[in-house]
Design an enzyme around this catalytic site. Structure first.
Site, PDB file in Angstrom:
ATOM      1  N   LYS A   4      65.491  69.527  57.692  1.00  0.00           N
ATOM      2  CA  LYS A   4      65.217  70.492  58.760  1.00  0.00           C
ATOM      3  C   LYS A   4      65.699  69.886  60.057  1.00  0.00           C
ATOM      4  O   LYS A   4      65.739  68.653  60.200  1.00  0.00           O
ATOM      5  CB  LYS A   4      63.715  70.769  58.855  1.00  0.00           C
ATOM      6  CG  LYS A   4      63.377  72.068  59.532  1.00  0.00           C
ATOM      7  CD  LYS A   4      63.765  73.213  58.623  1.00  0.00           C
ATOM      8  CE  LYS A   4      63.111  74.514  58.903  1.00  0.00           C
ATOM      9  NZ  LYS A   4      63.198  75.385  57.704  1.00  0.00           N
TER      10      LYS A   4
HETATM   11  N1  GLU Z   1      65.699  78.195  57.320  1.00  0.00           N
HETATM   12  C1  GLU Z   1      65.567  78.790  56.016  1.00  0.00           C
HETATM   13  C2  GLU Z   1      64.361  78.234  55.275  1.00  0.00           C
HETATM   14  O1  GLU Z   1      63.429  77.731  55.870  1.00  0.00           O
HETATM   15  C3  GLU Z   1      66.864  78.724  55.230  1.00  0.00           C
HETATM   16  C4  GLU Z   1      67.354  77.348  54.910  1.00  0.00           C
HETATM   17  C5  GLU Z   1      68.741  77.306  54.291  1.00  0.00           C
HETATM   18  O2  GLU Z   1      69.283  78.357  53.984  1.00  0.00           O
HETATM   19  O3  GLU Z   1      69.238  76.192  54.132  1.00  0.00           O
HETATM   20  O4  GLU Z   1      64.270  78.308  54.079  1.00  0.00           O
END
Ligand code: GLU
Length: 427
Positions: free
Chosen positions: A117
């Protein structure tokens, strides 16, 4: 009460309340599944965390400095995968806990990724497009050594979108000297994005809601739905459920909420939202507060805004039968236990909102193969993967009388534990 694990790892900078909550969840499931303590301890902390300072020339000519983060929680199964969020409350603990959630989410869905993240502490709604672009590009260049299609693949999260991904892709490509579309997912279709990615998270949430209705034996002709948050996830989930004949009785955005017991016309509301930038004032609706929205009687409540929305101080006022978590971490551990004991089926975030990262995976695969799928193919494969994951979580939850969140976590954690056991420890 779950015993916290005695740790030989010294306190880390990421140990905010948010992060400790993610650790507590892991501790609870580790105890339940008898996870060897040495493996457990490795999974309690991120593998690597990067904190960067991002100087940005603002439109008034002055330079403002922002703080950015990128955290890799675990990479046993493949490159680190996860979104980047822009928000004033972003901090290392929050990003690290969300990276941990991504590890479990990818493993639960059977995707060959680790969890990551990223985020920048800023107020994107107070910044011009040019300022946001310079912020994104400088952040990308600060963390560039972490990135790459086989190392770390960012995607959109709160207050970031296709355009943000296009800037990251461009900055990375310029720096390595050739175009690398697969370094990000959730990018515009015209530069290698996948059909269906934009809608994927909301579509997955709606899919889980329909599945939960069946699983919970909810025998109502037209299930009623309340949606907190009318951004990408909430609006698309609402639209999908509206077209399945569900009645959306209340929705909200950052400015406030609206209610109509007869049901809101969601396609019209979406058009209204793009014209006025808010749901308040929509014809034939009553304005309500966030607290009134959450306590509105309904069959399905979809929190699709911020984290920590259903918690000890408001859990008793909730009046729903099913919660489907569109956002990451919208339910506190106390509220999760309370709702489960009350008979409310809570479909946890790592399952409910996993449609996004699942189609991100499809986008990455299509980019690497240079072979693109139709939207129908994308949606069919998404339903297959979501359906299998829902079945596994509901079955395990019944078999071991676990809260669905713990069942989902157990499936994710055991996949990672097995991978780490087989790979062994270097040196
Ligand atoms: N931000 C999204 C999540 O929390 C998507 C993450 C992604 O597609 O890598 O799952």
């Amino acid at each position: 009460m779950v015993a916290t694990m005695p740790s030989s790892v010294p306190t880390m900078e990421c140990e905010s309340p948010h992060f400790l909550m993610a650790q507590r969840q892991l501790d609870e499931i580790a105890a339940e599944m008898g996870l060897p303590s040495q493996l457990h301890e490795r999974l309690r902390y991120p593998k690597r965390s990067m904190v960067v300072t991002i100087p940005v020339r603002m439109d008034d000519g002055l330079v403002k400095t922002f703080t950015g983060y990128r955290v890799h929680h675990d990479v046993a199964l493949g490159p680190a995968k996860g979104g980047i969020r822009f928000h004033p409350e972003v901090n290392l603990g929050e990003v690290a806990s969300l990276a941990m959630l991504m590890t479990w989410k990818c493993a639960l869905m059977g995707l060959p990724y680790g969890g990551a993240k990223g985020g920048i502490r800023c107020k994107p709604w107070q910044m011009s497009l040019g300022e946001q672009e310079r912020l994104t590009r400088r952040y990308t260049s600060e963390i560039i050594n972490l990135l790459g299609p086989d190392k770390d693949i960012p995607a959109p999260d709160m207050y970031t979108n296709e355009q943000t991904m296009a800037w990251i892709m461009d900055t990375y490509s310029i720096n390595v000297g050739h175009t690398v579309p697969s370094v990000v997912t959730g990018k515009p279709v015209s530069i290698g994005g996948s059909l269906g990615r934009h809608e994927a998270t909301g579509r997955g949430v709606a899919y889980c809601a329909r599945r939960a209705v069946k699983h919970h034996n909810l025998n109502v002709e037209q299930p009623t739905v309340v949606v907190q948050g009318f951004g990408n996830v909430g609006s698309i989930a609402a639209k999908q459920l509206y077209s399945s004949g569900y009645k959306i009785v209340a929705v909200s955005d950052v400015h406030g909420g609206i209610r109509n017991e007869e049901g809101l016309d969601i396609p019209r509301l979406m058009a209204y939202m793009s014209e006025f930038g808010r749901v308040a004032g929509f014809p034939n609706s009553t304005t309500i507060s966030n607290a009134e929205l959450l306590s509105t009687k309904c069959d399905i409540l979809i929190p699709a805004a911020l984290g920590n929305q259903l918690r000890e101080d408001n859990m008793e006022s909730l009046d729903c039968k099913i919660v489907v978590e569109g956002a990451n971490g919208p339910t506190s551990p106390e509220a999760d236990i309370y709702l489960h004991e009350k008979g409310v089926l809570v479909v946890p975030d790592i399952l409910a909102n996993a449609g996004g990262v699942t189609v991100s995976y499809f986008e990455w695969v299509q980019g690497l193969m240079q072979l693109f799928w139709t939207e129908q193919e994308v949606n069919e494969r998404l339903e297959q993967i979501m359906g299998r994951a829902c079945d596994r979580v509901f079955a395990l939850s019944q078999e071991r009388t676990l809260r669905p969140r713990m069942a989902a976590l157990r499936l994710g954690v055991s996949t990672i534990a097995e991978a780490k056991r087989l790979r062994g420890l270097y040196p």
